[in-house]
Enzyme design. Sequence first.
Site, mmCIF file in Angstrom:
data_model
loop_
_atom_site.group_PDB
_atom_site.id
_atom_site.type_symbol
_atom_site.label_atom_id
_atom_site.label_comp_id
_atom_site.label_asym_id
_atom_site.label_seq_id
_atom_site.Cartn_x
_atom_site.Cartn_y
_atom_site.Cartn_z
ATOM 1 N N THR A 185 0.867 -1.176 0.000
ATOM 2 C CA THR A 185 0.000 0.000 0.000
ATOM 3 C C THR A 185 0.901 1.222 0.000
ATOM 4 O OG1 THR A 185 -0.050 0.191 2.378
ATOM 5 C CG2 THR A 185 -1.768 -1.133 1.387
ATOM 6 N N GLU A 330 -5.784 -3.885 1.325
ATOM 7 C CA GLU A 330 -5.832 -4.832 2.445
ATOM 8 C C GLU A 330 -7.061 -5.730 2.402
ATOM 9 O OE1 GLU A 330 -5.120 -1.666 2.542
ATOM 10 O OE2 GLU A 330 -3.718 -1.141 4.135
ATOM 11 N N LYS A 439 -11.423 18.891 12.260
ATOM 12 C CA LYS A 439 -12.010 18.973 13.598
ATOM 13 C C LYS A 439 -12.227 20.442 13.929
ATOM 14 C CE LYS A 439 -10.637 14.461 14.939
ATOM 15 N NZ LYS A 439 -9.519 13.586 15.195
ATOM 16 N N TRP A 444 -16.701 17.079 13.890
ATOM 17 C CA TRP A 444 -16.008 16.673 12.669
ATOM 18 C C TRP A 444 -16.718 17.182 11.414
ATOM 19 C CZ3 TRP A 444 -14.306 10.823 13.219
ATOM 20 C CH2 TRP A 444 -13.468 10.701 14.341
HETATM 21 P P1 AMP Z 1 -5.995 1.559 -1.929
HETATM 22 O O1 AMP Z 1 -5.604 0.516 -0.978
HETATM 23 O O2 AMP Z 1 -4.843 2.269 -2.564
HETATM 24 O O3 AMP Z 1 -6.965 1.066 -2.948
HETATM 25 O O4 AMP Z 1 -6.732 2.710 -1.120
HETATM 26 C C1 AMP Z 1 -7.839 2.418 -0.315
HETATM 27 C C2 AMP Z 1 -8.467 3.683 0.161
HETATM 28 O O5 AMP Z 1 -9.024 4.412 -0.936
HETATM 29 C C3 AMP Z 1 -9.616 3.472 1.086
HETATM 30 O O6 AMP Z 1 -9.196 3.205 2.394
HETATM 31 C C4 AMP Z 1 -10.367 4.780 0.953
HETATM 32 O O7 AMP Z 1 -9.786 5.799 1.739
HETATM 33 C C5 AMP Z 1 -10.169 5.132 -0.504
HETATM 34 N N1 AMP Z 1 -11.332 4.720 -1.286
HETATM 35 C C6 AMP Z 1 -11.494 3.614 -2.016
HETATM 36 N N2 AMP Z 1 -12.701 3.603 -2.624
HETATM 37 C C7 AMP Z 1 -13.324 4.730 -2.255
HETATM 38 C C8 AMP Z 1 -14.617 5.301 -2.526
HETATM 39 N N3 AMP Z 1 -15.488 4.725 -3.332
HETATM 40 N N4 AMP Z 1 -14.909 6.469 -1.929
HETATM 41 C C9 AMP Z 1 -14.034 7.091 -1.120
HETATM 42 N N5 AMP Z 1 -12.817 6.610 -0.836
HETATM 43 C C10 AMP Z 1 -12.465 5.447 -1.388
#
Ligand code: AMP
Length: 542
Positions: A185, A330, A439, A444
């Site tokens: 990640t 993850e 905040k 929030w």
């Molecule tokens: P990744 O592991 O790089 O795919 O990133 C995952 C993160 O992307 C998640 O924990 C979210 O913060 C963000 N994310 C994924 N899908 C969405 C969505 N549909 N809306 C908002 N945030 C998202």
Amino acid sequence: MLGLMQEWPLLCHKIIDYAAQQHGNRDVVSRSIEGPITRTNYGQIRDRALRCAQALDRDGFKLGDRIATLAWNTARHTEVWYGIMGNGGVYHTLNPRLFPEQIAWIMNHAGDSAIFVDLTFLPIVEAIADQVKSLRKIIVLTDEAHMPKDSKLDLVCYESWLAAADGDFTWKEFDENTAAGMCYTSGTTGDPKGVVYSHRSNVLHALISCQPDALGIAANESIMPVVPMFHANAWGIAFTAPMVGAKVVNPGAQMDGESIYELLDTEKVTFTAAVPTVWLMLLAYLEESGKMLPHLNRVVIGGSACPRAMTQKFQDVYGVDVVHAWGMTEMSPLGTLGALKPEYADLSGDAKLDIQEKQGYAPFGVEMKVTDDENIELPWDGEKFGRLKVRGPAVASAYYGGAGEEQFDDENWFDTGDVAHINENGYMQITDRAKDVIKSGGEWISTIDLENLAVGHPDVQEAAVIGVVHPKWDERPLLIIIRKEGKDPSKDDILSFMDGKIAKWWMPDDVAFVDEIPHTATGKIQKTELRKQFADYTLPTA
Ligand code: AMP
């Protein structure tokens, strides 16, 4: 008393065996790195995957060896995944959008012993190969005619290497909990963390995600995974598509609106998936060219929040259903999807968009809850937001090497780092990343809600919201905007557009206009960078 059913380990190569047997002639189309569109099928992919496994075995690669790939979505990349896994190795996807030093760090951390690389990314490997001590073979995913002649590295031509194996090989045998894949990640802070998928988790994730109200794909569909295999497993499509026998159309290296459109049209794609940025490019191309999408039925949009205006345009102008999805590396990666339950089936217009703006509900196989800072579970009322936690058979139980321990608790809940609420029907809505939430006076404010609203303004290209220090309220929202080309909205235009659509105290204290908003390697707005840029900003209200 035990059940009397067969032990049938959930191994990934069984998926390609199945696809070859039941759907062997199904097309797998790719825009090749060399240029032309190529066409193969599941039968041939399995055959070549077997030869890839055999060649790896012949070269001394063994169970548990991490083998990197730095490649676009193509049939070759797919067969290499199956070949690596079928020899007991672990495919390790590298994200080419990271800095070369980060890629080298990740490869060293994973201990990669070989790499399969597309011609496009060879310069990256040339820059870092001598820094990766474990690396002993570099295989270029091309044929002899396209092999570079003047590389300082000892390169192997994939097609010749593969041709030297006859395919008379039996997949290796091992436990279903054996590691199958790895992906790091790209956290915005700290070192990247390695997620390690198992054969079992990949197979279960594919079964989970092909449920009708999840991806819901079937053998009679033509599927284009635009979301890259190097980012969160292409949302599992390299497993789900062969599992159901669907035709796959791989976009290769070209993600611009025109190239994507060309494949959608000529290959009669019915289902596709990508992050919002890709769809912005496609929608801009469609608008310019006046073209339509007669074949496409559904598009899955996730990776970052899908703007309401995008959903509306796909549905109302092009007749394409939008499925908003959320997930993370993850989670293999799918977490929630926005199919409409019967409770919402009759909605239309704004009421329907209100639900589609949410990230959807969890399919069987994903458990979720939201908790406050004291780890007390919050009610599913669609309002109270807190930390989103998940667990399930395709959710990480730890990071490689034990990093990020604090994100996992004793009951197996994984803290996603997202802030969300869940409504009475189970629909989750992300309101922020925990570290981005503003905040203000102890309450929030969701930056994502504000961004979604601002991009609904017809003159706004992209919007980002960050918290800026405020003497009275601690933090207040600053809205940062890229205007659409040729448009010149003022601060007041934007704020009056937002007025009345959110609580008064959520209204941004100021609007800043910029030419560029920084993004991470996975296409998310880089708020840490924005916060640095605006560190000395004084709000007019301060
Ligand atoms: P990744 O592991 O790089 O795919 O990133 C995952 C993160 O992307 C998640 O924990 C979210 O913060 C963000 N994310 C994924 N899908 C969405 C969505 N549909 N809306 C908002 N945030 C998202």
